[in-house]
Design a protein around this motif. Structure first.
Motif, mmCIF file in Angstrom:
data_model
loop_
_atom_site.group_PDB
_atom_site.id
_atom_site.type_symbol
_atom_site.label_atom_id
_atom_site.label_comp_id
_atom_site.label_asym_id
_atom_site.label_seq_id
_atom_site.Cartn_x
_atom_site.Cartn_y
_atom_site.Cartn_z
ATOM 1 N N PRO A 1 39.514 101.797 69.495
ATOM 2 C CA PRO A 1 39.811 103.168 69.921
ATOM 3 C C PRO A 1 40.330 103.991 68.743
ATOM 4 N N ALA A 2 39.903 105.243 68.676
ATOM 5 C CA ALA A 2 40.293 106.077 67.543
ATOM 6 C C ALA A 2 41.387 107.067 67.919
ATOM 7 N N HIS A 3 41.185 107.808 68.991
ATOM 8 C CA HIS A 3 42.145 108.849 69.372
ATOM 9 C C HIS A 3 43.468 108.218 69.806
ATOM 10 N N PRO A 4 44.591 108.804 69.399
ATOM 11 C CA PRO A 4 45.888 108.229 69.776
ATOM 12 C C PRO A 4 46.039 108.033 71.287
ATOM 13 N N TYR A 5 45.445 108.914 72.086
ATOM 14 C CA TYR A 5 45.572 108.740 73.529
ATOM 15 C C TYR A 5 44.813 107.506 74.008
ATOM 16 N N THR A 6 43.599 107.323 73.518
ATOM 17 C CA THR A 6 42.830 106.148 73.912
ATOM 18 C C THR A 6 43.561 104.879 73.491
ATOM 19 N N ARG A 7 44.163 104.944 72.329
ATOM 20 C CA ARG A 7 44.899 103.759 71.861
ATOM 21 C C ARG A 7 46.068 103.453 72.780
ATOM 22 N N LEU A 8 46.754 104.511 73.200
ATOM 23 C CA LEU A 8 47.879 104.342 74.122
ATOM 24 C C LEU A 8 47.389 103.754 75.452
ATOM 25 N N LEU A 9 46.266 104.300 75.930
ATOM 26 C CA LEU A 9 45.696 103.862 77.205
ATOM 27 C C LEU A 9 45.357 102.383 77.147
ATOM 28 N N ILE A 10 44.757 101.969 76.065
ATOM 29 C CA ILE A 10 44.327 100.580 75.957
ATOM 30 C C ILE A 10 45.520 99.658 75.743
ATOM 31 N N ALA A 11 46.504 100.138 74.969
ATOM 32 C CA ALA A 11 47.697 99.306 74.776
ATOM 33 C C ALA A 11 48.491 99.167 76.070
ATOM 34 N N SER A 12 48.362 100.135 76.968
ATOM 35 C CA SER A 12 49.143 100.105 78.203
ATOM 36 C C SER A 12 48.527 99.226 79.266
ATOM 37 N N ALA A 13 47.237 98.978 79.188
ATOM 38 C CA ALA A 13 46.576 98.200 80.227
ATOM 39 C C ALA A 13 47.081 96.767 80.190
ATOM 40 N N PRO A 14 47.330 96.180 81.354
ATOM 41 C CA PRO A 14 47.783 94.794 81.357
ATOM 42 C C PRO A 14 46.719 93.893 80.751
ATOM 43 N N ASP A 15 47.124 93.000 79.889
ATOM 44 C CA ASP A 15 46.156 92.143 79.223
ATOM 45 C C ASP A 15 46.734 90.743 79.093
ATOM 46 N N PRO A 16 46.443 89.884 80.084
ATOM 47 C CA PRO A 16 47.058 88.553 80.089
ATOM 48 C C PRO A 16 46.681 87.718 78.877
ATOM 49 N N ASP A 17 45.578 88.052 78.227
ATOM 50 C CA ASP A 17 45.153 87.253 77.080
ATOM 51 C C ASP A 17 45.967 87.558 75.848
ATOM 52 N N ASN A 18 46.725 88.614 75.947
ATOM 53 C CA ASN A 18 47.321 89.125 74.731
ATOM 54 C C ASN A 18 48.802 89.401 74.931
ATOM 55 N N LEU A 19 49.493 88.419 75.517
ATOM 56 C CA LEU A 19 50.888 88.648 75.885
ATOM 57 C C LEU A 19 51.786 88.839 74.670
ATOM 58 N N ALA A 20 51.444 88.165 73.581
ATOM 59 C CA ALA A 20 52.333 88.182 72.435
ATOM 60 C C ALA A 20 52.337 89.524 71.705
#
Lengths: 345, 340
Positions: free
Chosen positions: B254-273
């Motif tokens: 993701p490039a836009h800061p909002y998209t990055r925020l959106l993707i970082a906010s989504a629950p992601d069990p594979d990436n807990l750390a």
């Protein structure tokens, strides 16, 4: 991670309706919440997860009737111990909000639209701490708002002047007003956007480290629970079908329904793959199948599954997974493993 | 305003397109206006799925309604096969609806409770295929239900209350298919359904897309499902497109800061750390009533500069088909900061 039991639910059964047509929506549910634990309660709509929370707190509206079981609350601060289901109204009134608080689903409907936020926050305090002065109560309300990241001048706002995320945070602040030992959250973030959900969950985690309460978190979003909860109980058609720690549940789901549920969320990272969800639809509680309630949708069901209902018991791997319980005859079957590519991170 | 590269690359397959589409709602007959949608470009192609991702209030459903011609646009155009369309009602609207069908979010509300599945589908067939009756009509009903994987003999005479959520949504998809459309506008088609059956409905839509060569607009707030189902992803924020590109690029880089925020906010069990990138993000989407100039994400943006508050960024190419409306991606010379 886990301490003494705070809430022990034993053989809890609930029916909706008064006559012969009553629907059994909870059947002999057993669940224990330990001090300091975050317990996730997952399942689809209509599986009884909210009913469980309301029955365990005696908040079940009619025509819901608790037909059996007990719910024992053990205080971690003093040695009070009582059965919520047999407590008198006065006892209940004294302990509600004090010991156990609830954040209801949909903050939009839980705040009174004609009173200011401040009035609603101080209400709970004045009911339980009549000795406090109005000033003390107001200060406490301001402190609570500050705790959830809302400026104190919002005390003068009406609910409609706040956004959905702020209203939800007001609800959380209200639940924490009397520093309860147990907070039950019924889909607190379902109506919110993911960004807001993330902010609220982070705040909740901070508050929990500071105040040390136990949480029952109800949601249909299993992937959220895996991140958030210490332990997860998965419900299906009025029963708990699997109860395990979050990482066990995620790495090796032992009930086929849990497995299906975990594969119902497309991954955001890792390889793109075809996913199937679970065929069929959740059963009608009015006419449940005789055997396992999940058998009609289960990919690995045997004849036995259609005739006999499996009990929620310890697994065959009890030495490795002492606290895990599964209601499936075939839980020893090698569960569909998560492809290693997904777990690299 | 830069027209998108995607829109210009291959015009032949484009069925329905939006050009600088805007919708401003007037409030209380006053002079204040709510800018629900501002300058949205998009192109729907045969056999392709475009996902429109955004939070509630970002204007994504308004875009669907504009494309379905349920609202007149304030400015900009909707083009069907390159020809501008503006229909309000009557025969021309019906002819348009024959080609562009809308599937709504809530199958509990979008099916009339007093009519059977047979009635609902018969009406759809009769409206869009005037004169159909008898054998042909029966065959049409059977075909429609078969297409959505419901056994015709079991479901034809059922009422909506006898169906589960997933089955109802299948019926409303069948109703849309009754028009043999070229475009399906699916407004959050699975968000009201139980989690275990969502993928079944998405897989069905994907199958129909391949079989009938449909162009699909998939509106959702769940960016992971956009990655699963769509070829192209468009991210909206506060009524504007902030990022677009093929789904894999937008979700993985993701490039836009909002998209990055959106993707970082989504629950992601594979990436807990991984520590979420959300720590800096505070606040909420802005009010869309007479919004100020500048980037609408700027008050929440961790990387905002002085320029962001005064000038609204156009779309800049990032890589390949990916574009982001953010000054971080302005070509060198125009900007001091280089994106990583």
């Amino acid at each position: 991670m886990t301490g003494e039991p705070v809430l022990e639910i034993r053989n809890l059964s609930v029916e909706y309706g008064y006559d012969a047509d009553a629907v059994r929506v909870l059947r002999d549910v057993n669940l224990t919440l330990h001090a300091g634990e975050v317990l996730g309660l997952a399942g689809e709509s209509g599986c009884g997860k909210s009913t469980l929370a309301y029955a365990a707190t005696r908040l079940l509206p009619p025509p819901g009737i608790i037909t059996g079981g007990e719910v024992v609350f053990t205080s971690t601060r003093d040695d009070r111990r009582y059965d919520l289901l047999t407590a008198t109204d006065d006892e209940l009134r004294a302990t509600r909000w004090e010991d156990t608080a609830i954040v209801f689903q949909g903050a939009m409907n839980s705040l009174n639209p004609v009173y200011r936020i401040g009035r609603q926050l101080t209400d709970a305090i004045s009911a339980h701490r009549p000795e406090q002065s109005a000033r003390q109560r107001r200060d406490r309300a301001a402190e609570l708002l500050d705790m959830v990241g809302i400026p104190a001048d919002r005390l003068r706002s009406y609910p409609h002047q706040l956004s959905g995320g702020m209203r939800q945070r007001v609800m959380i602040a209200m639940a924490l007003a009397l520093e309860p030992q147990l907070v039950i959250m019924d889909e607190p973030t379902t109506a919110l956007d993911v960004v807001m959900q993330r902010q609220i969950l982070q705040q909740l985690a901070d508050l929990r480290t500071r105040l040390g309460f136990s949480v029952v978190f109800i949601t249909h979003d299993v992937s959220l629970l895996i991140e958030l909860a210490d332990r997860i109980a998965v419900m299906y058609a009025g029963e708990i079908v699997e109860d395990a720690t979050a990482s066990q549940m995620y790495r090796t789901p032992r009930h086929p329904y849990t497995d299906g549920l975990l594969h119902s969320f497309p991954p955001l990272h890792g390889p793109r793959q075809e996913l199937g969800g679970i065929p069929g639809a959740p059963p009608d509680l009015m006419s449940l199948p005789r055997g396992c309630t999940f058998a009609p949708r289960c990919r690995v069901a045997l004849d036995r599954c259609r005739d006999e209902r499996p009990a929620l018991t310890a697994t065959a791997f009890a030495d490795r997974e002492p606290h895990r319980r599964v209601a499936c005859f075939q839980h020893e079957r090698e569960a569909a493993a998560i492809p290693p590519s997904l777990t690299v991170m | 305003m830069a027209t998108t590269e995607l829109a210009s690359s291959d015009q032949s397959d484009v069925v329905l397109a939006a050009h600088a589409l805007s919708k401003h709602f007037r409030l209380h007959r006053g002079r204040r206006r709510l800018h629900a949608v501002d300058g949205v470009d998009l192109a729907l192609r045969r056999g392709r799925v475009v996902a429109l991702v955004g939070e509630s209030g970002s204007g994504k459903s308004t875009v669907a309604r504009l494309l379905a011609q349920l609202h007149p646009a304030t400015s900009g155009e909707v083009r069907l096969h390159g020809r501008p369309v503006k229909v309000r009602a009557g025969r021309r609207f019906r002819a348009y609806a024959r080609r562009v069908q809308l599937i709504l979010q809530d199958p509990f509300a979008s099916l009339n409770p007093i009519h059977t599945v047979r009635y609902v589908l018969t009406r759809s067939l009769k409206i869009h295929h005037p004169g159909i009756k008898g054998e042909a009509l029966e065959q049409g009903l059977t075909d429609l239900l078969t297409k959505v994987h419901l056994q015709p003999d079991r479901f034809l005479d059922k009422f909506p209350h006898e169906l589960s959520g997933g089955q109802r949504q299948r019926v409303s998809i069948a109703r849309a298919l009754g028009a043999t459309p070229e475009v399906l506008l699916a407004d959050e088609p699975v968000s009201m359904l139980d989690v275990s059956i969502r993928l079944g409905v998405l897989n069905l839509l994907s199958e129909l897309k391949n079989d009938m060569n449909l162009a699909i607009l998939y509106i959702t707030h769940d960016i992971a499902s956009a990655r699963y189902f769509s070829d192209e992803t468009i991210v909206m924020y506060a009524g504007q497109v902030v990022e677009r590109g093929d789904s894999e690029t937008v979700t993985q880089r993701p490039a836009h800061p909002y998209t990055r925020l959106l993707i970082a906010s989504a629950p992601d069990p594979d990436n807990l750390a991984a520590a979420p990138e959300t720590n800096g993000a505070k606040g909420e989407p802005p009010s869309l009533i007479d919004p100020p100039p500048g980037c609408r994400f700027q008050p929440r943006c961790p990387r905002a500069t002085a320029r962001c508050a005064t000038e609204s960024p156009p779309s800049f190419p990032v890589s390949g088909t990916q574009e982001a409306a953010c000054w971080l991606f302005a070509p060198a010379g125009g900007n001091e900061e280089v994106p990583r």
